[in-house]
Motif scaffolding. Structure first.
Motif, PDB file in Angstrom:
ATOM      1  N   TRP A  33       0.837  -1.203   0.000  1.00 42.96           N
ATOM      2  CA  TRP A  33       0.000   0.000   0.000  1.00 42.96           C
ATOM      3  C   TRP A  33       0.877   1.260   0.000  1.00 42.96           C
ATOM      4  O   TRP A  33       0.674   2.175  -0.801  1.00 42.96           O
ATOM      5  N   GLU A  34       1.862   1.290   0.887  1.00 37.32           N
ATOM      6  CA  GLU A  34       2.730   2.461   1.002  1.00 37.32           C
ATOM      7  C   GLU A  34       3.614   2.636  -0.227  1.00 37.32           C
ATOM      8  O   GLU A  34       3.848   3.758  -0.679  1.00 37.32           O
TER       9      GLU A  34
ATOM     10  N   HIS B  49       1.855   4.274  -3.051  1.00 39.06           N
ATOM     11  CA  HIS B  49       1.724   5.715  -2.832  1.00 39.06           C
ATOM     12  C   HIS B  49       3.023   6.467  -3.125  1.00 39.06           C
ATOM     13  O   HIS B  49       2.983   7.653  -3.457  1.00 39.06           O
TER      14      HIS B  49
ATOM     15  N   THR C  36      -6.044  -0.473  -5.608  1.00 42.50           N
ATOM     16  CA  THR C  36      -6.715  -0.401  -4.314  1.00 42.50           C
ATOM     17  C   THR C  36      -7.675  -1.564  -4.131  1.00 42.50           C
ATOM     18  O   THR C  36      -7.683  -2.215  -3.078  1.00 42.50           O
TER      19      THR C  36
ATOM     20  N   LYS D   4     -10.511  -5.789   8.117  1.00 41.75           N
ATOM     21  CA  LYS D   4     -10.822  -4.759   9.109  1.00 41.75           C
ATOM     22  C   LYS D   4      -9.529  -4.168   9.685  1.00 41.75           C
ATOM     23  O   LYS D   4      -9.373  -2.941   9.775  1.00 41.75           O
ATOM     24  N   GLN D   5      -8.587  -5.023  10.049  1.00 37.83           N
ATOM     25  CA  GLN D   5      -7.332  -4.584  10.638  1.00 37.83           C
ATOM     26  C   GLN D   5      -6.510  -3.762   9.624  1.00 37.83           C
ATOM     27  O   GLN D   5      -5.864  -2.771   9.985  1.00 37.83           O
TER      28      GLN D   5
ATOM     29  N   LEU E 150      -7.739  -1.991   7.072  1.00 39.60           N
ATOM     30  CA  LEU E 150      -8.396  -0.680   6.913  1.00 39.60           C
ATOM     31  C   LEU E 150      -8.092   0.236   8.092  1.00 39.60           C
ATOM     32  O   LEU E 150      -7.881   1.436   7.908  1.00 39.60           O
ATOM     33  N   GLU E 151      -8.053  -0.323   9.273  1.00 40.57           N
ATOM     34  CA  GLU E 151      -7.703   0.469  10.462  1.00 40.57           C
ATOM     35  C   GLU E 151      -6.260   0.989  10.359  1.00 40.57           C
ATOM     36  O   GLU E 151      -5.970   2.135  10.717  1.00 40.57           O
TER      37      GLU E 151
ATOM     38  N   VAL F  85      -4.602   1.553   7.589  1.00 41.60           N
ATOM     39  CA  VAL F  85      -4.568   2.572   6.534  1.00 41.60           C
ATOM     40  C   VAL F  85      -5.066   3.906   7.067  1.00 41.60           C
ATOM     41  O   VAL F  85      -4.488   4.960   6.777  1.00 41.60           O
ATOM     42  N   LYS F  86      -6.116   3.860   7.879  1.00 44.15           N
ATOM     43  CA  LYS F  86      -6.656   5.100   8.454  1.00 44.15           C
ATOM     44  C   LYS F  86      -5.651   5.759   9.382  1.00 44.15           C
ATOM     45  O   LYS F  86      -5.663   6.967   9.579  1.00 44.15           O
ATOM     46  N   GLY F  87      -4.783   4.908   9.970  1.00 42.40           N
ATOM     47  CA  GLY F  87      -3.709   5.360  10.820  1.00 42.40           C
ATOM     48  C   GLY F  87      -4.128   5.966  12.075  1.00 42.40           C
ATOM     49  O   GLY F  87      -3.696   6.692  12.792  1.00 42.40           O
TER      50      GLY F  87
END
Length: 121
Positions: free
Chosen positions: A85-86, A89, A99, A113-114, A116-117, A119-121
């Motif tokens: 993901w990083e 970017h 994505t 879920k983990q 997405l959490e 990613v939200k940071g």
């Protein structure tokens, strides 16, 4: 880390990077990862796996990756997804296809879920 795990990590990165064609920056990131892991042969295997049939590469990869990633700790699964993901970017843009692919894989790896959490940071 064994050769199969190295193949899985490099296949994950290569698969996402190939979504719109592997550009020079992505190739360099993939080569850096392979060098850090001492995994040039595994990188070559991953790229060959994808090039055998680009159209079916994602589905074929999902099966292989799920087998390997399911044996990893949850934190390692998230870590490798976050690395991809990083890195997507770093090049300055992330496509919708990239994505969607990463999210699909996070679901396959039972860490959606983990992830997405994280990613939200």
């Amino acid at each position: 880390m064994d050769a199969t795990t190295k193949k899985a990590i490099l296949l994950l990165k290569s698969l996402i990077f190939h979504y719109h064609g592997l550009d020079d920056e992505e190739r360099e990131m993939l080569e850096e990862t392979a060098q850090k892991m001492n995994a040039k042969d595994e990188m070559d295997w991953a790229n060959k796996f994808i090039s055998e049939d680009y159209l079916s590469a994602f589905e074929r990869s999902r099966e292989f990756l799920s087998k390997i990633f399911s044996k990893m700790d949850e934190s390692d699964r998230i870590k490798h997804l976050m690395e991809v993901w990083e890195e997507t970017h770093k090049k300055g843009y992330v496509t919708e296809m990239e994505t969607t692919a990463i999210l699909t894989l996070s679901k396959d790896f039972h860490v959606e879920k983990q992830f997405l959490e994280a990613v939200k940071g």
